[in-house]
Scaffold this active site. Sequence first.
Site, PDB file in Angstrom:
ATOM      1  CB  SER A  60     -22.190 -11.727  36.285  1.00  0.00           C
ATOM      2  OG  SER A  60     -23.439 -11.119  36.523  1.00  0.00           O
ATOM      3  CG  ASP A  86     -10.412   8.148   5.578  1.00  0.00           C
ATOM      4  OD1 ASP A  86     -10.998   9.118   6.081  1.00  0.00           O
ATOM      5  OD2 ASP A  86      -9.506   8.263   4.739  1.00  0.00           O
ATOM      6  N   GLY A  87     -10.342   4.046   7.599  1.00  0.00           N
ATOM      7  CA  GLY A  87     -10.843   2.736   7.985  1.00  0.00           C
ATOM      8  C   GLY A  87     -10.895   2.554   9.487  1.00  0.00           C
ATOM      9  CG  HIS A  90      -1.780  -1.185   1.352  1.00  0.00           C
ATOM     10  ND1 HIS A  90      -1.309  -2.436   1.710  1.00  0.00           N
ATOM     11  CD2 HIS A  90      -3.124  -1.319   1.163  1.00  0.00           C
ATOM     12  CE1 HIS A  90      -2.326  -3.285   1.738  1.00  0.00           C
ATOM     13  NE2 HIS A  90      -3.427  -2.639   1.411  1.00  0.00           N
ATOM     14  CD  GLU A 105     -19.265  -7.264  25.354  1.00  0.00           C
ATOM     15  OE1 GLU A 105     -20.225  -7.542  26.095  1.00  0.00           O
ATOM     16  OE2 GLU A 105     -19.340  -6.456  24.385  1.00  0.00           O
ATOM     17  CG  HIS A 151      -6.053   1.655  -0.337  1.00  0.00           C
ATOM     18  ND1 HIS A 151      -6.004   2.362   0.842  1.00  0.00           N
ATOM     19  CD2 HIS A 151      -6.321   0.370   0.006  1.00  0.00           C
ATOM     20  CE1 HIS A 151      -6.239   1.539   1.855  1.00  0.00           C
ATOM     21  NE2 HIS A 151      -6.433   0.324   1.363  1.00  0.00           N
ATOM     22  CG  HIS A 163      -3.358  -0.081   4.925  1.00  0.00           C
ATOM     23  ND1 HIS A 163      -4.458   0.071   5.744  1.00  0.00           N
ATOM     24  CD2 HIS A 163      -3.258   1.076   4.232  1.00  0.00           C
ATOM     25  CE1 HIS A 163      -4.993   1.263   5.557  1.00  0.00           C
ATOM     26  NE2 HIS A 163      -4.282   1.900   4.647  1.00  0.00           N
ATOM     27  NE  ARG A 218     -26.500 -17.909  36.676  1.00  0.00           N
ATOM     28  CZ  ARG A 218     -27.789 -17.913  36.410  1.00  0.00           C
ATOM     29  NH1 ARG A 218     -28.273 -18.737  35.498  1.00  0.00           N
ATOM     30  NH2 ARG A 218     -28.607 -17.098  37.041  1.00  0.00           N
ATOM     31  CG  HIS A 266     -27.104 -14.573  27.258  1.00  0.00           C
ATOM     32  ND1 HIS A 266     -27.863 -14.050  26.244  1.00  0.00           N
ATOM     33  CD2 HIS A 266     -26.767 -13.524  28.051  1.00  0.00           C
ATOM     34  CE1 HIS A 266     -27.983 -12.735  26.410  1.00  0.00           C
ATOM     35  NE2 HIS A 266     -27.331 -12.392  27.496  1.00  0.00           N
TER      36      HIS A 266
END
Length: 694
Positions: free
Chosen positions: A403, A174-175, A32, A432, A280, A72, A540, A493
Amino acid sequence: MTAHTQTDLDLQCINTLRTLAIDQVQKANSGHPGTPMGAAPTAYCLWQHFLRFDPEDAAWPDRDRFVLSVGHASALLYGLLHLCGIKSATSLDPTREGLAVTMADLQRFRQAGSRCTGHPEHGWTTGVETTTGPLGQGVATSVGMAIAQAWLAATYNRPGFTLFDHRVFALAGDGDMMEGLSAEAASLAGHLKLGRLCWIYDCNQISIEGSTDLTFTENVGARFTACGWQVLQVLDANDIEAAALALKTFEASRDRPTLVIVHSHIGFGAPHKQDSAAAHGEPLGVDEARAAKQFYGFDPDASFAVPDGVREHFSAHFGLRGAGAHEVWRARFAAYRAEYPELAAQIDQMQRRELPDAWDTLLPVFEPDAKGRSTRDASGQVLNAIAARMPWLLGGAADLAPSTKTTLAYDFAGDFEPPSPGGHNFHFGIREHAMCAVANGMALSGLRPFAASFFVFTDYARGAIRLAAMMGLPVIYVWTHDSIAMGEDGPTHQPIEQLASFRAMPGMVTLRPADANEVIEAWRVVMALRDQPASLVLSRQALPTLDRSRYASAKGVARGAYVLADGDDGPPDVLLLSSGSEVALCIAAYEQLKLEGVKARVVSMPSWDMFERQDAAYREHVLPEAVAARVSVEAASALGWDRYVGPHGEVMAMRSFGLSAPGEVVQQHFGFDVAHVLAAALRQLALHGAQGPA
């Protein structure tokens, strides 16, 4: 004239970076070139006039960090590393020799053995602060680095001894701005008011498919302003005086992160490809490369040319500034060590990824208990016992600490928030992916982070988790609600395929302990890791705490799999293999078979990858080839169990998604109970002609 007024030599350095990028991509016929050509002035201004980085030691703890999130554009970073004379050896790895990136490396861009890989790889090329490639990962990881800087400063700086004051810079495109991960990370960074963090957005408005007008027309600056960032604009990337002014403004601000939006032209100087997608992701081509070099005032027929004075100019500014700052820091740290020897020792241990003395002296003891406790609950107790002895073991959950049982509750734990940057509990919010990328940045800065969520939500964070494994970072993941037994929340879940996917990930140590004492030993394994991430997969529901006077010691966890229960004499008739929650079912079936005169063996297999690393003799001892009657029991995907039960063994596993109902009902619905394990064992005994019930 200001200190940063552009000179002819500055322009020659910038154009050298451009032509080196053109030549790397052209020779490799892959890569690139356009972004390096457009962003070269911005990167040059930052490195030459602001970045504090010692070419002789790229591991100096208080160096500024530069993250090339727009991975890149790696040819730009490799040109900088080469021209700045970054040495391959560091204080943490003095065995390497020569330059981090040689001219030969540049000439073998994207080829086997070169330090100039297609996207930057941490650990392979000195000076690459983090592996980047998937867009958004670099900027999100930089947030973790900035968090680490704030925590280190709050924890270890003392009056007269400012040890940690570095800045974290990330060059994005931009990405990066389009990826959801960057939005998660920017939101968190703004909330935390990370004043030493600066993202530089090279806005060239071109992606692979063409103009970003196709898909991306939002006001990025307004978005970041809303997130609590300072937003600055540089209207022309070639104006390094304007870039320097923006970076000076960032330096003067300590109360929030900064986004500098630099408007550039992709493929700047290429007469037919500038501002087009053609610049690019492919070489310019021989004719276009020649024309671009002519535009820069370079010999169009010369390749990999470095004009006289360029290396010396970098050395006189970038090199001298970094070396001088490092020397001052070394003297300060020596005086600090004399006055605060215990704190200095902690800093040393962090940098070397070592454990403190007596780190495990507070570990709990879990007595046999038929009712037992969940492995997530046991893990929370163990985590707190270790973290109380190891201040740099810290982290949090994606809004699920109650939890996942990952709240640190010892006296000095506290919360990491803008008023208290020395806190040990991190609140990542429902982010996450950002949480896991941030954990990578924290680990790259010497901390020992943990990140926690429900196991099924690892699907939201896989990109960052994969990079932790690729980089060999000792991030600790605490994944709870490990199976269909988590119950009423239902199949959305209840993890099914996740366990198999983690076992398939190179470099990831995956541990699914069967009871509270296996949890202790799993944490011992995890804490000893220096160059691998680990995933603790926890229940759990309560699991019986096994009586280790009747069954084997949980220390067998360290070998990945071990014989937990066995017949009194002679080889077993049938093997019952399991991990985690379902081991208790196998133990109950074993006891029933024993009453019926069947010699069953229960093998607890918390970590397949660790078991596979054992020698052949041990593996044969645990799973004797002569015993063909085998049953595996795991409330997850069947994928992989055939290697242990053989072509004629029986695999009790999930072959669908789960069910919304109380956990015990779900388990019975899918056949995960003692009766079904017994039936499978008897079928195996009959199939293989082994000894059945007396």
